[in-house]
Design a protein around this motif. Structure first.
Motif, PDB file in Angstrom:
ATOM      1  N   ALA A 129       0.838  -1.193   0.000  1.00  0.00           N
ATOM      2  CA  ALA A 129       0.000   0.000   0.000  1.00  0.00           C
ATOM      3  C   ALA A 129       0.882   1.256   0.000  1.00  0.00           C
ATOM      4  O   ALA A 129       2.031   1.223   0.426  1.00  0.00           O
ATOM      5  CB  ALA A 129      -0.901  -0.014   1.223  1.00  0.00           C
ATOM      6  N   ALA A 162      -3.648   0.326   9.530  1.00  0.00           N
ATOM      7  CA  ALA A 162      -4.387  -0.053   8.323  1.00  0.00           C
ATOM      8  C   ALA A 162      -3.715   0.530   7.089  1.00  0.00           C
ATOM      9  O   ALA A 162      -3.539   1.738   6.992  1.00  0.00           O
ATOM     10  CB  ALA A 162      -5.819   0.445   8.421  1.00  0.00           C
ATOM     11  N   SER A 175      -4.176  -3.934  -2.077  1.00  0.00           N
ATOM     12  CA  SER A 175      -3.762  -4.925  -1.083  1.00  0.00           C
ATOM     13  C   SER A 175      -3.064  -6.100  -1.763  1.00  0.00           C
ATOM     14  O   SER A 175      -3.713  -7.029  -2.255  1.00  0.00           O
ATOM     15  CB  SER A 175      -4.972  -5.425  -0.294  1.00  0.00           C
ATOM     16  OG  SER A 175      -4.573  -6.426   0.610  1.00  0.00           O
ATOM     17  N   ASN A 205      -8.640  -3.028   1.539  1.00  0.00           N
ATOM     18  CA  ASN A 205      -8.059  -2.109   2.521  1.00  0.00           C
ATOM     19  C   ASN A 205      -9.026  -0.976   2.870  1.00  0.00           C
ATOM     20  O   ASN A 205      -9.152  -0.589   4.027  1.00  0.00           O
ATOM     21  CB  ASN A 205      -6.728  -1.547   2.024  1.00  0.00           C
ATOM     22  CG  ASN A 205      -5.597  -2.537   2.164  1.00  0.00           C
ATOM     23  OD1 ASN A 205      -5.675  -3.478   2.951  1.00  0.00           O
ATOM     24  ND2 ASN A 205      -4.550  -2.351   1.395  1.00  0.00           N
TER      25      ASN A 205
END
Length: 99
Positions: A2, A18, A23, A66
């Motif tokens: 990411a 996160a 992803s 995500n």
């Protein structure tokens, strides 16, 4: 991997990291990242979708998981503690408003 990361914190003090963006873990490992993150509902959805689409849905989930994970944490009451990366791009990709 990411392009950015958001750190979220709950009222109880639980902190979760996160990723924002594509992803790669979901792309290569399917529903296992959701299981590891404790996101049981989406793990089951991914398994069912993968079964009915013969695995093609895994490619779609790599693009959206995500964002789904971040929005789920926010609905559970987590608040953004910090983030790394371009604020405008994070807000656009995660479809959230950062402080």
């Amino acid at each position: 991997m990411a392009f950015a990361t958001i750190i979220l914190k709950s009222k109880e003090g639980v902190t979760k990291e996160a990723p924002v963006g594509f992803s790669w873990t979901t792309f290569f490992f399917g529903f296992f990242p959701a299981l590891i993150r404790g996101d049981w509902v989406w793990a089951l959805i991914m398994v069912a979708a993968g079964f009915f689409t013969f695995g093609i849905s895994g490619f779609v989930f790599a693009f959206i998981y995500n964002r789904i994970y971040i929005q789920g944490l926010l609905k559970k009451g987590f608040k953004v503690k910090s983030y790394s990366g371009n604020k405008a791009l994070i807000e656009q990709k995660a479809q959230i408003k950062l402080r």
